[in-house]
Scaffold this motif. Structure first.
Motif, PDB file in Angstrom:
ATOM      1  N   PHE A 122       9.039  57.849  36.719  1.00 45.58           N
ATOM      2  CA  PHE A 122       9.113  56.471  37.186  1.00 45.58           C
ATOM      3  C   PHE A 122      10.556  56.177  37.585  1.00 45.58           C
ATOM      4  CE2 PHE A 122       5.330  56.443  34.506  1.00 45.58           C
ATOM      5  CZ  PHE A 122       4.426  55.841  35.367  1.00 45.58           C
ATOM      6  N   ASN A 123      10.710  55.447  38.663  1.00 49.48           N
ATOM      7  CA  ASN A 123      12.028  55.144  39.210  1.00 49.48           C
ATOM      8  C   ASN A 123      12.653  53.969  38.457  1.00 49.48           C
ATOM      9  OD1 ASN A 123      14.258  54.517  40.746  1.00 49.48           O
ATOM     10  ND2 ASN A 123      13.216  54.808  42.689  1.00 49.48           N
ATOM     11  N   GLU A 124      13.651  54.262  37.646  1.00 51.30           N
ATOM     12  CA  GLU A 124      14.288  53.217  36.846  1.00 51.30           C
ATOM     13  C   GLU A 124      15.105  52.244  37.691  1.00 51.30           C
ATOM     14  OE1 GLU A 124      17.043  56.600  37.154  1.00 51.30           O
ATOM     15  OE2 GLU A 124      15.003  56.522  36.417  1.00 51.30           O
ATOM     16  N   THR A 125      15.514  52.642  38.890  1.00 50.38           N
ATOM     17  CA  THR A 125      16.268  51.713  39.737  1.00 50.38           C
ATOM     18  C   THR A 125      15.362  50.655  40.360  1.00 50.38           C
ATOM     19  OG1 THR A 125      16.098  53.181  41.650  1.00 50.38           O
ATOM     20  CG2 THR A 125      18.064  53.401  40.263  1.00 50.38           C
ATOM     21  N   LYS A 126      14.076  50.963  40.497  1.00 52.28           N
ATOM     22  CA  LYS A 126      13.121  49.985  41.023  1.00 52.28           C
ATOM     23  C   LYS A 126      12.470  49.168  39.908  1.00 52.28           C
ATOM     24  CE  LYS A 126      11.701  52.327  45.256  1.00 52.28           C
ATOM     25  NZ  LYS A 126      10.537  52.891  45.966  1.00 52.28           N
ATOM     26  N   SER A 127      12.623  49.612  38.679  1.00 51.21           N
ATOM     27  CA  SER A 127      12.011  48.938  37.535  1.00 51.21           C
ATOM     28  C   SER A 127      12.919  47.816  37.045  1.00 51.21           C
ATOM     29  CB  SER A 127      11.774  49.940  36.406  1.00 51.21           C
ATOM     30  OG  SER A 127      10.948  50.985  36.849  1.00 51.21           O
ATOM     31  N   LYS A 128      12.311  46.681  36.734  1.00 52.44           N
ATOM     32  CA  LYS A 128      13.063  45.500  36.306  1.00 52.44           C
ATOM     33  C   LYS A 128      12.458  44.951  35.015  1.00 52.44           C
ATOM     34  CE  LYS A 128      15.194  45.419  40.341  1.00 52.44           C
ATOM     35  NZ  LYS A 128      16.031  46.556  40.492  1.00 52.44           N
ATOM     36  N   VAL A 129      13.262  44.185  34.308  1.00 54.32           N
ATOM     37  CA  VAL A 129      12.830  43.501  33.093  1.00 54.32           C
ATOM     38  C   VAL A 129      12.985  42.009  33.320  1.00 54.32           C
ATOM     39  CG1 VAL A 129      13.340  43.093  30.645  1.00 54.32           C
ATOM     40  CG2 VAL A 129      13.550  45.398  31.597  1.00 54.32           C
ATOM     41  N   ILE A 130      11.966  41.251  32.962  1.00 56.93           N
ATOM     42  CA  ILE A 130      12.058  39.795  32.996  1.00 56.93           C
ATOM     43  C   ILE A 130      11.652  39.301  31.617  1.00 56.93           C
ATOM     44  CG2 ILE A 130       9.751  39.472  33.959  1.00 56.93           C
ATOM     45  CD1 ILE A 130      10.935  37.006  35.477  1.00 56.93           C
ATOM     46  N   LEU A 131      12.464  38.439  31.059  1.00 57.60           N
ATOM     47  CA  LEU A 131      12.202  37.880  29.740  1.00 57.60           C
ATOM     48  C   LEU A 131      11.569  36.515  29.922  1.00 57.60           C
ATOM     49  CD1 LEU A 131      12.548  38.087  26.673  1.00 57.60           C
ATOM     50  CD2 LEU A 131      14.809  37.072  26.955  1.00 57.60           C
ATOM     51  N   LEU A 132      10.325  36.382  29.495  1.00 56.65           N
ATOM     52  CA  LEU A 132       9.609  35.116  29.616  1.00 56.65           C
ATOM     53  C   LEU A 132       9.832  34.318  28.340  1.00 56.65           C
ATOM     54  CD1 LEU A 132       6.268  36.445  31.121  1.00 56.65           C
ATOM     55  CD2 LEU A 132       8.258  35.568  32.326  1.00 56.65           C
ATOM     56  N   SER A 133      10.574  33.236  28.475  1.00 53.57           N
ATOM     57  CA  SER A 133      10.925  32.432  27.321  1.00 53.57           C
ATOM     58  C   SER A 133      11.252  31.016  27.762  1.00 53.57           C
ATOM     59  CB  SER A 133      12.144  33.045  26.618  1.00 53.57           C
ATOM     60  OG  SER A 133      12.584  32.219  25.568  1.00 53.57           O
ATOM     61  N   ARG A 134      11.077  30.076  26.854  1.00 54.40           N
ATOM     62  CA  ARG A 134      11.436  28.693  27.158  1.00 54.40           C
ATOM     63  C   ARG A 134      12.867  28.379  26.750  1.00 54.40           C
ATOM     64  NH1 ARG A 134       5.736  26.267  25.191  1.00 54.40           N
ATOM     65  NH2 ARG A 134       4.548  27.001  26.954  1.00 54.40           N
ATOM     66  N   LYS A 135      13.547  29.321  26.113  1.00 50.13           N
ATOM     67  CA  LYS A 135      14.942  29.115  25.716  1.00 50.13           C
ATOM     68  C   LYS A 135      15.847  29.250  26.931  1.00 50.13           C
ATOM     69  CE  LYS A 135      14.920  30.454  20.899  1.00 50.13           C
ATOM     70  NZ  LYS A 135      15.492  31.361  19.907  1.00 50.13           N
ATOM     71  N   ARG A 136      16.845  28.390  26.987  1.00 55.24           N
ATOM     72  CA  ARG A 136      17.797  28.443  28.112  1.00 55.24           C
ATOM     73  C   ARG A 136      18.784  29.595  27.945  1.00 55.24           C
ATOM     74  NH1 ARG A 136      18.034  24.256  31.788  1.00 55.24           N
ATOM     75  NH2 ARG A 136      16.811  22.461  31.193  1.00 55.24           N
ATOM     76  N   ASN A 137      19.296  29.757  26.763  1.00 55.07           N
ATOM     77  CA  ASN A 137      20.316  30.780  26.532  1.00 55.07           C
ATOM     78  C   ASN A 137      19.695  32.012  25.895  1.00 55.07           C
ATOM     79  OD1 ASN A 137      22.354  29.071  27.479  1.00 55.07           O
ATOM     80  ND2 ASN A 137      22.483  28.056  25.491  1.00 55.07           N
ATOM     81  N   ASN A 138      19.103  32.843  26.721  1.00 53.57           N
ATOM     82  CA  ASN A 138      18.485  34.057  26.203  1.00 53.57           C
ATOM     83  C   ASN A 138      19.563  35.079  25.875  1.00 53.57           C
ATOM     84  OD1 ASN A 138      15.764  33.331  26.352  1.00 53.57           O
ATOM     85  ND2 ASN A 138      15.816  33.587  28.561  1.00 53.57           N
ATOM     86  N   LYS A 139      19.317  35.798  24.799  1.00 50.20           N
ATOM     87  CA  LYS A 139      20.242  36.837  24.387  1.00 50.20           C
ATOM     88  C   LYS A 139      20.078  38.055  25.281  1.00 50.20           C
ATOM     89  CE  LYS A 139      20.059  35.292  19.627  1.00 50.20           C
ATOM     90  NZ  LYS A 139      19.657  35.615  18.274  1.00 50.20           N
ATOM     91  N   TYR A 140      21.009  38.937  25.160  1.00 48.15           N
ATOM     92  CA  TYR A 140      21.007  40.208  25.855  1.00 48.15           C
ATOM     93  C   TYR A 140      19.801  41.024  25.407  1.00 48.15           C
ATOM     94  CZ  TYR A 140      22.927  44.773  27.145  1.00 48.15           C
ATOM     95  OH  TYR A 140      23.134  46.020  27.675  1.00 48.15           O
ATOM     96  N   ILE A 141      19.077  41.610  26.350  1.00 52.92           N
ATOM     97  CA  ILE A 141      17.928  42.452  26.012  1.00 52.92           C
ATOM     98  C   ILE A 141      18.175  43.845  26.577  1.00 52.92           C
ATOM     99  CG2 ILE A 141      16.549  41.743  27.998  1.00 52.92           C
ATOM    100  CD1 ILE A 141      14.094  41.902  26.048  1.00 52.92           C
ATOM    101  N   ASN A 142      17.855  44.846  25.784  1.00 54.50           N
ATOM    102  CA  ASN A 142      18.206  46.215  26.110  1.00 54.50           C
ATOM    103  C   ASN A 142      16.945  47.070  26.175  1.00 54.50           C
ATOM    104  OD1 ASN A 142      19.964  48.273  26.613  1.00 54.50           O
ATOM    105  ND2 ASN A 142      20.765  48.406  24.536  1.00 54.50           N
ATOM    106  N   ILE A 143      16.400  47.238  27.381  1.00 54.78           N
ATOM    107  CA  ILE A 143      15.182  48.032  27.598  1.00 54.78           C
ATOM    108  C   ILE A 143      15.567  49.254  28.435  1.00 54.78           C
ATOM    109  CG2 ILE A 143      12.822  48.019  28.504  1.00 54.78           C
ATOM    110  CD1 ILE A 143      13.186  45.953  26.311  1.00 54.78           C
ATOM    111  N   HIS A 144      15.077  50.421  28.010  1.00 52.93           N
ATOM    112  CA  HIS A 144      15.457  51.669  28.686  1.00 52.93           C
ATOM    113  C   HIS A 144      14.259  52.400  29.282  1.00 52.93           C
ATOM    114  CE1 HIS A 144      19.017  51.038  26.176  1.00 52.93           C
ATOM    115  NE2 HIS A 144      19.642  51.728  27.109  1.00 52.93           N
TER     116      HIS A 144
END
Length: 179
Positions: free
Chosen positions: A57-79
């Motif tokens: 799978f192409n990691e450069t085309k893969s994205k992460v979106i964090l679905l949350s109602r919080k405004r200040n989301n913390k750093y998320i680390n997905i590999h």
């Protein structure tokens, strides 16, 4: 081939959906770090499956979106493939624009802009042709079919938002409150 991937044993907090060559992985948890752990655990299973099937799978085309109602989301680390995936606030999946708050503002703007362009094109065509000739009629028919399919698709998608409402009320997503 994707059937084997979809039949892997994922954690109970992860849902995997595939359409053609598009794959979406959704992980939830009681905390952000828990959701991150489930996502990374199940992505490792997907990587292993890909290696066994001589795919990558192409990691450069893969994205992460964090679905949350919080405004200040913390750093998320997905590999994926030992590389950290880019975290975005908005992404397009199967023709629908998703944002981290699920407002669909970008999607509505996209549909409105495309509809406006089509309406202006039809108006210019009508001005060029005093009467509706064969080409103009074909253009109107094509435009109508496009509008009809776009709105039908979006109405069907809106029905799934009812599931989304149920999902957010019944599954604990970090930053959401249960009613």
């Amino acid at each position: 081939m994707y059937n084997a991937l979809l039949n892997l044993e994922f954690s109970s907090h992860t849902k995997v959906i595939a359409f053609a060559d598009d794959l979406a992985i959704m992980a939830t948890g009681n905390t952000l770090s828990e959701a991150e752990g489930y996502a990374n655990l199940d992505l490792a299973k997907i990587e292993k499956w890909a290696k066994e099937n001589k795919m990558q799978f192409n990691e450069t085309k893969s994205k992460v979106i964090l679905l949350s109602r919080k405004r200040n989301n913390k750093y998320i680390n997905i590999h994926l493939n030992n590389r950290r995936l880019e975290v975005v606030k908005e992404m397009k999946y199967l023709g629908i624009y998703f944002d981290s708050w699920l407002t669909f503002d970008s999607h509505i703007k996209y549909i409105a802009e495309n509809s406006t362009k089509l309406i202006h094109m039809l108006g210019r065509s009508a001005k060029l042709h005093c009467g509706l000739g064969h080409k103009s009629l074909n253009l109107f028919a094509s435009a109508f079919k496009w509008l009809q399919s776009t709105f039908t698709y979006n109405i069907l998608f809106a029905r799934h938002l009812n599931f989304s409402t149920w999902f957010t009320k019944n599954v604990n997503i970090p930053g959401t409150k249960k009613d």
